[in-house]
Scaffold this motif. Structure first.
Motif, short mmCIF file in Angstrom:
data_model
loop_
_atom_site.label_atom_id
_atom_site.label_comp_id
_atom_site.label_asym_id
_atom_site.label_seq_id
_atom_site.Cartn_x
_atom_site.Cartn_y
_atom_site.Cartn_z
N GLU A 66 0.75 -0.83 0.09
CA GLU A 66 -0.48 -0.27 -0.12
C GLU A 66 1.07 1.19 0.14
O GLU A 66 2.04 1.30 0.62
CB GLU A 66 -1.22 -0.14 0.82
N GLU A 67 0.25 1.84 -0.34
CA GLU A 67 1.20 3.46 -0.77
C GLU A 67 0.07 4.51 -0.50
O GLU A 67 -1.69 4.82 -1.04
CB GLU A 67 1.62 3.66 -2.51
N PRO A 68 0.38 5.93 -0.02
CA PRO A 68 -0.24 6.80 0.05
C PRO A 68 -0.28 7.31 -1.04
O PRO A 68 0.11 7.38 -1.56
CB PRO A 68 0.21 7.64 1.13
N ALA A 69 -2.00 7.86 -0.47
CA ALA A 69 -2.62 8.65 -2.11
C ALA A 69 -1.21 10.07 -2.44
O ALA A 69 -1.16 10.42 -1.68
CB ALA A 69 -4.00 8.85 -2.42
N ARG A 70 -1.15 9.64 -3.94
CA ARG A 70 -0.79 11.28 -3.64
C ARG A 70 -1.88 12.71 -3.35
O ARG A 70 -0.88 13.62 -3.13
CB ARG A 70 -0.22 11.39 -5.24
N ARG A 71 -2.93 12.23 -4.20
CA ARG A 71 -3.79 13.96 -3.65
C ARG A 71 -5.14 13.14 -3.06
O ARG A 71 -5.12 12.19 -3.05
CB ARG A 71 -4.34 14.26 -4.73
N ARG A 72 -5.78 14.12 -2.53
CA ARG A 72 -6.21 13.69 -1.21
C ARG A 72 -7.98 13.62 -2.23
O ARG A 72 -8.31 13.90 -3.11
CB ARG A 72 -6.91 14.95 -0.46
#
Length: 139
Positions: free
Chosen positions: A21-27
């Protein structure tokens, strides 16, 4: 030793997960804005399909060219409304929920120090003439 036994020498503890899992680049967009954006995309897609049908009917000299051109013009107006709806919904959401007002850490620390010292926060009220002009008042 058959083909199935070849993988037995790979240790099981070294197994990696299939993905990480990678954090999203944009909300993520707020729900009302997302709903308006989805509506706009669907309307624009239908308008583009109608434009192609109108173009092909016009090139073929079909009797349905005129009604499809009229429908395409109407769809273009509706698509413009859809895009404006996204913009307005986004601005309204930002105005209502976008700004989180918090006191600065400096102000918070000063209040803590006053509380520790045992003094109440002073409430000062000056007459209107001493406060200066009101905000937005003509100078």
């Amino acid at each position: 030793m058959d083909a199935m036994d070849k993988d037995r020498d790979i240790p099981a503890h070294g197994a990696r997960p299939l993905w990480t899992e990678e954090p999203a680049r944009r909300r993520r967009l707020p729900d009302p804005v997302r709903a308006a954006a989805v509506r706009a995309v669907i309307i624009i897609a239908v308008t583009l399909v109608q434009t192609m049908v109108a173009l092909l009917c016009t090139l073929a000299g079909s009797w349905s060219a005129f009604p499809t051109v009229l429908a395409t013009v109407a769809s273009t107006v509706v698509a413009t409304w859809g895009v404006l709806d996204v913009w307005v919904t986004r601005q309204v959401w930002r105005q209502r929920y976008g700004v989180v007002s918090r006191p600065s850490s400096t102000a918070r620390e000063m209040r803590r120090q006053r509380r520790r010292a045992g003094e109440a926060e002073p409430v000062t009220s000056r007459p209107a003439a001493e406060r200066g002009p009101a905000r937005g008042a003509a100078a």
